[in-house]
Design a protein around this motif. Structure first.
Motif, PDB file in Angstrom:
ATOM      1  N   GLU A   1       0.419  -1.703   0.367  1.00 20.60           N
ATOM      2  CA  GLU A   1      -0.011   0.139  -0.098  1.00 20.60           C
ATOM      3  C   GLU A   1       0.959   1.102   0.046  1.00 20.60           C
ATOM      4  O   GLU A   1       1.384   1.143   0.740  1.00 20.60           O
ATOM      5  CB  GLU A   1      -0.972   0.181   1.542  1.00 20.60           C
ATOM      6  CG  GLU A   1      -1.578  -0.645   0.796  1.00 20.60           C
ATOM      7  CD  GLU A   1      -3.069  -0.471   0.431  1.00 20.60           C
ATOM      8  OE1 GLU A   1      -3.283   0.685  -0.090  1.00 20.60           O
ATOM      9  OE2 GLU A   1      -3.406  -1.551  -0.738  1.00 20.60           O
ATOM     10  N   PRO A   2       1.089   2.469  -0.656  1.00 17.31           N
ATOM     11  CA  PRO A   2       1.745   3.654  -0.862  1.00 17.31           C
ATOM     12  C   PRO A   2       1.268   4.455  -0.253  1.00 17.31           C
ATOM     13  O   PRO A   2      -0.055   4.525   1.263  1.00 17.31           O
ATOM     14  CB  PRO A   2       0.846   4.393  -1.998  1.00 17.31           C
ATOM     15  CG  PRO A   2       0.067   3.295  -2.755  1.00 17.31           C
ATOM     16  CD  PRO A   2       0.105   2.072  -2.413  1.00 17.31           C
ATOM     17  N   ALA A   3       2.170   4.882   0.629  1.00 18.82           N
ATOM     18  CA  ALA A   3       1.968   5.951   1.761  1.00 18.82           C
ATOM     19  C   ALA A   3       1.881   7.040   1.284  1.00 18.82           C
ATOM     20  O   ALA A   3       1.480   7.425   0.308  1.00 18.82           O
ATOM     21  CB  ALA A   3       3.305   6.374   2.408  1.00 18.82           C
ATOM     22  N   SER A   4       1.041   7.192   2.518  1.00 19.60           N
ATOM     23  CA  SER A   4       0.345   9.036   2.393  1.00 19.60           C
ATOM     24  C   SER A   4       1.331  10.005   2.441  1.00 19.60           C
ATOM     25  O   SER A   4       1.928  10.120   3.676  1.00 19.60           O
ATOM     26  CB  SER A   4      -0.918   9.063   2.987  1.00 19.60           C
ATOM     27  OG  SER A   4      -1.208  10.606   2.711  1.00 19.60           O
ATOM     28  N   ILE A   5       1.595  10.802   1.267  1.00 15.40           N
ATOM     29  CA  ILE A   5       3.196  11.663   1.384  1.00 15.40           C
ATOM     30  C   ILE A   5       2.672  12.791   0.896  1.00 15.40           C
ATOM     31  O   ILE A   5       1.794  13.167  -0.822  1.00 15.40           O
ATOM     32  CB  ILE A   5       4.518  10.798   0.300  1.00 15.40           C
ATOM     33  CG1 ILE A   5       3.927  10.720  -0.855  1.00 15.40           C
ATOM     34  CG2 ILE A   5       4.228  10.466   1.793  1.00 15.40           C
ATOM     35  CD1 ILE A   5       5.453  10.555  -1.458  1.00 15.40           C
ATOM     36  N   ALA A   6       3.270  14.075   1.394  1.00 11.34           N
ATOM     37  CA  ALA A   6       2.688  15.772   0.706  1.00 11.34           C
ATOM     38  C   ALA A   6       2.846  15.982  -0.938  1.00 11.34           C
ATOM     39  O   ALA A   6       3.930  14.663  -0.946  1.00 11.34           O
ATOM     40  CB  ALA A   6       3.165  16.497   1.537  1.00 11.34           C
ATOM     41  N   SER A   7       2.213  16.365  -1.574  1.00  9.15           N
ATOM     42  CA  SER A   7       2.310  16.608  -2.946  1.00  9.15           C
ATOM     43  C   SER A   7       3.788  17.132  -3.014  1.00  9.15           C
ATOM     44  O   SER A   7       4.824  17.134  -3.849  1.00  9.15           O
ATOM     45  CB  SER A   7       1.409  17.527  -3.422  1.00  9.15           C
ATOM     46  OG  SER A   7       1.282  18.376  -3.434  1.00  9.15           O
TER      47      SER A   7
ATOM     48  N   ALA B   1       4.322   4.974  -3.429  1.00 13.74           N
ATOM     49  CA  ALA B   1       3.981   6.471  -3.919  1.00 13.74           C
ATOM     50  C   ALA B   1       4.356   6.846  -4.802  1.00 13.74           C
ATOM     51  O   ALA B   1       3.961   8.099  -5.439  1.00 13.74           O
ATOM     52  CB  ALA B   1       3.794   7.108  -2.661  1.00 13.74           C
TER      53      ALA B   1
ATOM     54  N   THR C   1       3.876   6.005  -8.038  1.00 11.55           N
ATOM     55  CA  THR C   1       2.047   6.451  -8.400  1.00 11.55           C
ATOM     56  C   THR C   1       2.846   7.254  -9.879  1.00 11.55           C
ATOM     57  O   THR C   1       1.813   7.991 -10.306  1.00 11.55           O
ATOM     58  CB  THR C   1       1.307   6.733  -7.789  1.00 11.55           C
ATOM     59  OG1 THR C   1       1.668   7.763  -7.214  1.00 11.55           O
ATOM     60  CG2 THR C   1       1.388   5.292  -7.009  1.00 11.55           C
TER      61      THR C   1
ATOM     62  N   SER D   1       6.586  16.775  -0.959  1.00  8.72           N
ATOM     63  CA  SER D   1       7.179  16.583  -0.015  1.00  8.72           C
ATOM     64  C   SER D   1       8.596  16.125  -1.270  1.00  8.72           C
ATOM     65  O   SER D   1       8.602  16.327  -2.697  1.00  8.72           O
ATOM     66  CB  SER D   1       7.198  15.079  -0.336  1.00  8.72           C
ATOM     67  OG  SER D   1       6.364  14.981   0.671  1.00  8.72           O
TER      68      SER D   1
END
Length: 524
Positions: free
Chosen positions: A160-166, A192, A195, A168
Motif C-alpha cells: 500500500e502506498p504511503a500518504s505523502i505530501a505532494s 507512493a 504512482t 515532499s
C-alpha cells in the motif's frame, strides 16, 4: 476455496476476486499438473489480495517459477516454436525473479542482472543460435527460484502506498526510510513515488542507491531500469523496488554488525554544494586524449575522496559527463589488466588460482563504472553529477589489490607470427580454449593494432560468454565491454576488448549448466 474470516476483501475488485475463485476451483477440479499445462499456476496458500500478479503475463511468470527443471528448456523451446517471442520470455523471467527474491538473494539478483545482457547478446548471434544466451540465463533463473522454494516463498507482495505530501522531497523521504532500515516504511514511500512518472521515481531512488558503494547495489539499480525496455514501464514499481529492498537489507546488516556508514554520505552533498552542481547543466567540453589518460590514472591510483573531488571539479569546469565517465571506465579496465589473478587461498573449483572472471576487482569495477555511467545518462542534473562523483569514489582506492604493472601482453604480441586477421582471430580462439589469459590478450592487442574490424573479435569472444558459466558474471561483463568499447575514443577503446579476451580465457573450461541440452533442443 475458503476465505479466512478475518481476510480483508475491501481492496479487491469483486470481479477479480471471483475470477480468482474460479481459477482456484478449476485447478482443484482438473489437478495441478493439467492446470499448469493449461497455463495456470498451481493453487497455493497465497491466493489472497496481497499476492503480486502480472495480468496477461501471469501464466508465463508462473511457468518460470514452477516448471520442473528437467522439463524446463524443452518447455521453453516449445513456447518459442509455437510463437512466443524471446523478449516476452525474458520479461516473464525478470518478473518471476523479482517476485521470488525481491533483490535479496545473491544468486537471484545476479541472475536478474544477466537477463538484459543475455537479450542483447542474442541479437549478435546467427538466427539459429539466438535463443542460446537466453536459455542459459532462464535455466539458471528457474534453477535458483526452485532452490529458493518456488512460488510458496515469494518475497514481493502488493504494498500500500504511503500518504505523502505532494510537495515532499521524495528522494530524501525514501533515503530516510532506507537509512532507518525500515522495510515497511521504505516500501510504502517508494510505492507512493512510483504512482508518478517513472523517471521521477527513478531519480528519487538514486538518493538511497548513492548512500553506499557496492557493485550489486548499483548494477541492480541500472539493470532494473534497463529491463523496463523489455517488460514495459507498467512493471516499473516491481522491478525498481528490488533496489529499495536491497538498500534496506544492507542497512539492517550494517546495524546488526555495527558497521559505520560510508564516508560518501557526507562527502557527496558537500561536493555537490561546493562545486555548484545541484542544478548545473551538463558541460560538453572534451579536453582530449591526454586529459582522459590523466584522469584515468587519477581514478586508478587516488584515494576515494580525492577521486570524487577530482570529478566534481571536472564537472564544474564544464567537462562533458561522457568524457569523465570514459576515464572512469578506463580506470576500472586498468584494474583488470593489472590484476595478478585470484590467489590460491581465494580459489575454488569454478574460480581457480590466477582467474579473473566472476567477482574479481576489475570485472566488478568495470560493471560498476558502466552502471554509474548509464544511470548518469538517464538522470536529472543532480543525479547525473552525483552518479559520476559516487562512481569515481567507488572506482578509486582499489589499486592495492592489483600489481603496479599491467600483464605482459604487449611484449608477447610481438611474438605472434602473422598480422592476418584470420590468423590473429584463430590465435585468440586457441588461447581462450587453452586458458591462456595473456596469450588471448596479446592476440586481441595485436589484432586491434592492425586496424582489423572489432565486430569480428567480439564474435569470437561472444561464443565463450554464451557457452561458459562465468561464475554469474559472463553476460554482464560481455555487455559492459560492448557498451564501453562503443563509448570510448578510438585511441583507447581496444583496452576494453583486451580485458574481455582475458576474462574469456579465465572462464573457459566451466560450461554453463543446461547449454548442451539447449543446443540439442535447438539443433545447433
Amino acid at each position: 476455496m475458503i476465505v479466512p474470516a478475518n481476510h480483508n476483501l475491501s481492496r479487491r475488485d469483486r470481479r477479480d476476486f471471483l475470477a480468482n475463485v474460479g481459477k482456484g476451483m478449476l485447478v482443484a477440479s482438473v489437478g495441478s499438473s493439467l492446470a499448469f499445462d493449461l497455463g495456470l499456476c498451481p493453487a497455493n496458500a497465497a491466493e489472497w489480495d496481497d499476492v503480486l500478479t502480472f495480468g496477461d503475463m501471469e501464466p508465463l511468470v508462473c511457468l518460470m517459477q514452477e516448471t520442473p527443471l528437467d522439463k524446463f528448456q524443452a518447455t521453453i523451446v516449445q513456447k518459442l516454436k509455437s510463437g512466443t517471442d524471446m523478449k516476452t520470455l525474458v520479461a516473464a523471467a525478470a518478473l518471476a525473479n523479482a517476485r521470488t527474491f525481491g533483490g535479496q538473494d545473491y544468486d537471484g539478483y545476479h541472475t536478474f542482472m544477466a537477463l538484459g545482457p543475455a537479450w542483447e547478446m542474442s541479437k549478435e548471434l546467427p538466427e539459429a543460435q539466438r535463443a542460446l544466451p537466453i536459455l542459459k540465463v532462464l535455466y539458471r533463473n528457474t534453477h535458483r527460484i526452485q532452490g529458493h522454494g518456488g512460488r510458496d516463498h515469494d518475497v514481493l507482495h502488493v504494498v500500500e502506498p504511503a500518504s505523502i505530501a505532494s510537495n515532499s522531497d521524495g528522494g530524501t523521504l525514501l533515503q530516510e526510510a532506507t537509512r532507518a532500515a525500515d522495510f515497511e516504511r521504505a516500501e510504502a514511500v517508494f510505492a507512493a513515488l512510483a504512482t508518478g512518472p517513472v523517471g521521477e521515481a527513478y531519480n528519487h531512488l538514486q538518493y538511497s542507491v548513492q548512500d553506499e558503494i557496492d557493485v550489486h547495489r548499483i548494477v541492480l539499480a541500472w539493470r532494473a531500469w534497463m529491463m523496463l525496455g523489455i517488460t514495459g514501464q507498467e512493471h516499473a514499481h516491481t522491478l525498481l523496488r528490488q533496489s529499495v529492498r536491497f538498500c534496506v537489507d544492507t542497512e539492517q546488516s550494517m546495524k546488526q554488525n555495527h558497521r559505520q556508514p560510508s564516508e560518501i554520505r557526507g562527502l557527496l552533498p558537500k561536493l555537490l554544494s561546493n562545486y555548484g552542481l545541484l542544478e548545473k547543466p551538463a558541460g560538453s567540453r572534451d579536453p582530449g586524449d591526454a586529459w582522459v589518460g590523466q584522469m584515468c590514472q587519477t581514478l586508478f591510483s587516488s584515494k576515494r575522496a580525492q577521486a570524487a573531488e577530482a570529478v566534481a571539479a571536472a564537472l564544474a569546469e564544464g567537462i562533458s559527463p561522457e568524457i569523465i565517465g570514459e576515464a572512469m571506465s578506463l580506470a576500472s579496465n586498468q584494474l583488470l589488466l593489472h590484476d595478478p589473478g585470484r590467489r590460491a587461498e581465494q580459489s575454488s573449483a569454478d574460480k581457480p588460482k590466477g582467474s579473473v572472471h566472476g567477482a574479481s576487482v576489475g570485472v566488478h569495477a568495470s560493471d560498476s563504472a558502466n552502471a554509474w555511467r548509464n544511470i548518469a545518462r538517464v538522470s536529472n542534473p543532480r543525479n547525473m553529477a552525483a552518479s559520476l562523483i559516487v562512481g569515481a569514489y567507488h572506482t578509486a582506492d582499489q589499486f592495492g589489490h592489483v600489481g603496479s604493472e599491467p600483464l605482459g601482453y604487449e611484449a608477447l604480441s610481438q611474438e605472434l607470427p602473422s598480422d592476418s586477421p584470420d590468423e590473429l582471430l584463430k590465435a585468440v580462439d586457441n588461447a581462450v580454449r587453452a586458458g591462456d589469459q595473456i596469450g588471448a590478450a596479446a592476440a586481441v592487442y595485436r589484432y586491434g593494432q592492425q586496424g582489423h574490424p572489432a565486430q569480428d573479435a567480439f564474435r569470437v569472444l561472444l561464443q565463450f560468454a554464451v557457452s561458459e558459466d562465468g561464475a554469474l558474471h559472463a553476460e554482464k561483463y560481455y555487455r559492459t565491454v560492448s557498451e564501453e568499447f562503443a563509448a570510448t575514443r578510438p585511441a583507447l577503446r581496444w583496452r576494453q576488448l583486451i580485458g574481455l579476451a582475458r576474462v574469456s580465457a579465465s572462464e573457459y573450461g566451466h560450461p554453463a549448466p543446461g547449454q548442451l541440452e539447449a543446443r540439442q533442443l535447438l539443433g545447433v
